[in-house]
Design a protein around this motif. Structure first.
Motif, short mmCIF file in Angstrom:
data_model
loop_
_atom_site.label_atom_id
_atom_site.label_comp_id
_atom_site.label_asym_id
_atom_site.label_seq_id
_atom_site.Cartn_x
_atom_site.Cartn_y
_atom_site.Cartn_z
N LEU A 145 0.83 -1.22 0.03
CA LEU A 145 0.13 0.17 0.19
C LEU A 145 0.76 1.18 -0.08
CD1 LEU A 145 -2.85 -1.09 2.71
CD2 LEU A 145 -2.66 -1.27 0.07
N PRO A 146 0.35 2.23 -0.47
CA PRO A 146 1.04 3.70 -0.45
C PRO A 146 1.80 4.03 1.06
CG PRO A 146 -1.12 4.04 -1.63
CD PRO A 146 -1.11 2.64 -0.88
N GLY A 147 1.38 3.74 2.10
CA GLY A 147 1.88 4.30 3.19
C GLY A 147 2.93 3.23 3.77
N GLY A 148 3.17 2.23 3.08
CA GLY A 148 4.26 1.16 3.38
C GLY A 148 3.68 -0.07 4.02
N GLN A 149 2.55 -0.17 4.50
CA GLN A 149 1.77 -1.39 4.98
C GLN A 149 1.61 -2.39 3.85
OE1 GLN A 149 -0.24 -1.33 8.68
NE2 GLN A 149 -0.55 0.76 8.35
N SER A 150 1.01 -3.46 4.06
CA SER A 150 0.93 -4.35 2.68
C SER A 150 -0.50 -5.27 3.05
CB SER A 150 1.95 -5.42 2.20
OG SER A 150 2.33 -6.30 3.56
N ASN A 208 -3.99 -10.40 7.51
CA ASN A 208 -3.78 -8.97 7.28
C ASN A 208 -4.11 -8.19 8.79
OD1 ASN A 208 -3.39 -8.65 4.29
ND2 ASN A 208 -5.17 -9.81 4.47
N GLN A 209 -3.11 -7.56 9.23
CA GLN A 209 -3.30 -6.64 10.35
C GLN A 209 -2.77 -5.15 9.96
OE1 GLN A 209 -1.87 -8.37 13.89
NE2 GLN A 209 -2.18 -10.59 13.21
N LEU A 210 -3.56 -4.41 9.86
CA LEU A 210 -3.22 -3.01 9.32
C LEU A 210 -3.47 -1.88 10.66
CD1 LEU A 210 -4.95 -2.87 5.97
CD2 LEU A 210 -2.53 -3.79 6.41
N ARG A 211 -2.35 -1.25 10.78
CA ARG A 211 -2.41 -0.31 11.98
C ARG A 211 -2.69 0.92 11.81
NH1 ARG A 211 -1.08 -0.39 17.17
NH2 ARG A 211 -0.52 -2.75 17.01
N GLY A 212 -3.50 1.89 12.22
CA GLY A 212 -3.90 2.98 12.00
C GLY A 212 -4.55 3.84 13.18
N LYS A 213 -5.04 4.84 12.83
CA LYS A 213 -5.92 5.62 13.96
C LYS A 213 -7.09 5.67 13.39
CE LYS A 213 -2.03 8.29 16.09
NZ LYS A 213 -1.60 9.59 16.28
N VAL A 214 -8.24 5.91 14.64
CA VAL A 214 -9.65 6.04 14.26
C VAL A 214 -9.72 7.38 13.98
CG1 VAL A 214 -11.88 5.92 15.32
CG2 VAL A 214 -10.25 4.01 16.03
N SER A 215 -10.60 7.44 12.53
CA SER A 215 -10.62 8.75 12.04
C SER A 215 -12.27 9.20 12.08
CB SER A 215 -10.43 8.75 10.46
OG SER A 215 -11.20 7.83 9.83
N SER A 216 -13.11 8.23 12.36
CA SER A 216 -14.70 8.48 12.68
C SER A 216 -15.40 7.16 13.08
CB SER A 216 -15.43 8.82 11.42
OG SER A 216 -15.29 7.95 10.42
N VAL A 217 -16.23 7.41 13.75
CA VAL A 217 -17.12 6.53 14.52
C VAL A 217 -18.54 6.88 14.06
CG1 VAL A 217 -18.02 5.19 16.47
CG2 VAL A 217 -15.58 5.71 16.28
N THR A 218 -19.24 6.37 13.57
CA THR A 218 -20.79 6.61 13.18
C THR A 218 -21.50 5.56 13.81
OG1 THR A 218 -20.14 7.46 11.11
CG2 THR A 218 -22.30 7.16 11.30
N LEU A 219 -22.42 5.61 14.99
CA LEU A 219 -23.12 4.75 15.52
C LEU A 219 -24.59 4.52 14.70
CD1 LEU A 219 -22.30 5.62 19.27
CD2 LEU A 219 -21.62 3.93 17.86
N GLY A 220 -24.91 3.39 14.77
CA GLY A 220 -26.34 3.32 14.15
C GLY A 220 -27.26 2.37 15.20
N ALA A 221 -28.31 1.95 14.81
CA ALA A 221 -29.23 1.43 16.00
C ALA A 221 -28.51 0.16 16.71
CB ALA A 221 -30.62 0.98 14.98
N VAL A 222 -27.84 -0.65 15.53
CA VAL A 222 -27.33 -1.81 16.21
C VAL A 222 -25.75 -1.79 15.98
CG1 VAL A 222 -27.20 -4.46 16.21
CG2 VAL A 222 -29.45 -3.20 15.98
N ASN A 223 -25.35 -1.53 14.65
CA ASN A 223 -24.01 -1.43 14.43
C ASN A 223 -23.60 -0.28 14.19
OD1 ASN A 223 -24.06 -4.35 14.34
ND2 ASN A 223 -24.87 -4.39 12.29
N ALA A 224 -22.09 -0.06 14.19
CA ALA A 224 -21.45 1.15 13.76
C ALA A 224 -20.38 0.99 12.82
CB ALA A 224 -20.85 1.50 15.16
N GLU A 225 -20.25 2.21 12.22
CA GLU A 225 -19.13 2.25 10.93
C GLU A 225 -18.03 3.05 11.68
OE1 GLU A 225 -19.94 3.00 6.75
OE2 GLU A 225 -19.05 4.74 7.29
N VAL A 226 -16.92 2.15 11.55
CA VAL A 226 -15.62 3.11 12.08
C VAL A 226 -14.61 2.96 11.08
CG1 VAL A 226 -13.93 2.56 14.00
CG2 VAL A 226 -16.39 1.86 14.28
N SER A 227 -14.06 3.84 10.90
CA SER A 227 -12.95 4.12 9.79
C SER A 227 -11.54 4.11 10.44
CB SER A 227 -13.35 5.26 8.91
OG SER A 227 -14.59 5.12 8.07
N LEU A 228 -10.61 3.65 9.97
CA LEU A 228 -9.31 3.54 10.46
C LEU A 228 -8.41 4.37 9.36
CD1 LEU A 228 -8.24 2.75 13.09
CD2 LEU A 228 -7.49 0.59 11.91
#
Length: 280
Positions: free
Chosen positions: A162-167, A217-237
């Motif tokens: 990947l561009p940032g060095g991880q794979s 695959n284990q990709l390390r990053g920082k949480v950029s957003s957390v969007t909560l729903g009724a049951v599930n959440a969308e988390v972007s790293l």
């Protein structure tokens, strides 16, 4: 040393591109499949055509089935037995597609030649435009370069840098490696559904920290957003400034892991969950 410092002012910039035929909202085929049709017309056999275009026999038949299905009409007809011993022929519709494609391809090349001569750096921009216009149902679309191909007895392991060095590592069949034309140093993209991604946190910090799980695959990053729903959440790293991985997890998991913006986390997913693709 950067790529720019290695190039010289005299290096020629060549603009490339491909033509794809569509049937409604689905893709019928591009250069590779049209070449297969043309080879079938020339050789009169699937075996000869597959060899001529560098495909396996099964990959050729899979491509033919796909084209027939998407076209909604027969393009390739296989005859068995008879005085001539059988053979493979194209319908009038398939022959017309070949002629149409070649005519459009000639006009397309003229356009590319004019654009490449008129706009500085157009070749690189054009390729980028093609990538960012890609549409798939997978939430995660990761672009990279094939770093390593490890051949196995049945499947191949493909490592995509990947561009940032991880794979990202994917496990695909030999046929997929061949049909996609995957080679070390070549460009490809990895598709991973958000529901296939697990998120984890650990007490060990630093780029070499890892979690002992079976996911390749284990990709390390920082949480950029957390969007909560009724049951599930969308988390972007955010893996880096350019690459983001998104996971769908339960709200309870968000609370248990204490996920919040700016927190370091790991996105994990199996190599078998990665779908690889290339631009033709």
């Amino acid at each position: 040393m950067t790529d720019e410092s290695r190039s010289t002012p005299h290096d020629a910039i060549e603009l490339g591109g491909s033509i794809w035929l569509r049937s409604g909202e689905v893709t019928l085929g591009g250069a590779a499949r049209i070449a297969l049709l043309a080879a079938i017309h020339q050789t009169g056999s699937i075996t000869g055509a597959a060899k001529a275009v560098g495909m396996s026999y099964k990959a050729a038949w899979d491509a033919i089935d796909t084209m027939n299905n998407l076209a909604g009409t027969t393009l390739v007809v296989r005859a068995t037995g008879g005085k001539g011993g059988g053979g493979t022929t194209l319908t009038a519709k398939a022959l017309r597609l070949i002629d149409t494609y070649r005519a459009i391809e000639r006009e397309h090349q003229l356009f590319l030649d004019r654009a490449g001569a008129a706009i500085e750096g157009f070749a690189q921009d054009w390729r980028l435009i093609g990538r960012i216009g890609m549409k798939t149902s997978a939430r995660n679309q990761l672009f990279g370069t094939v770093r390593k191909i490890t051949r196995g007895s049945v499947n191949d392991e493909i490592e995509l840098a990947l561009p940032g060095g991880q794979s990202v590592v994917a496990v695909v069949t030999h046929e997929s490696t061949e049909s996609l034309g995957l080679k070390e140093g070549g460009e490809a993209f990895a598709l991973v559904k958000a529901s296939w991604v697990m998120l984890m946190v650990d007490e060990v910090k630093g780029p070499r920290a890892s979690v002992r799980i079976s996911a390749r695959n284990q990709l390390r990053g920082k949480v950029s957003s957390v969007t909560l729903g009724a049951v599930n959440a969308e988390v972007s790293l955010a893996l880096d400034d350019a690459t983001t991985v998104t996971a769908i997890i339960t709200n309870e998991s968000v609370a248990t892991l204490g996920l919040a913006e700016g927190q370091t986390a790991i996105a994990a997913f199996k190599a078998s969950s990665v779908i690889l693709g290339v631009t033709d």
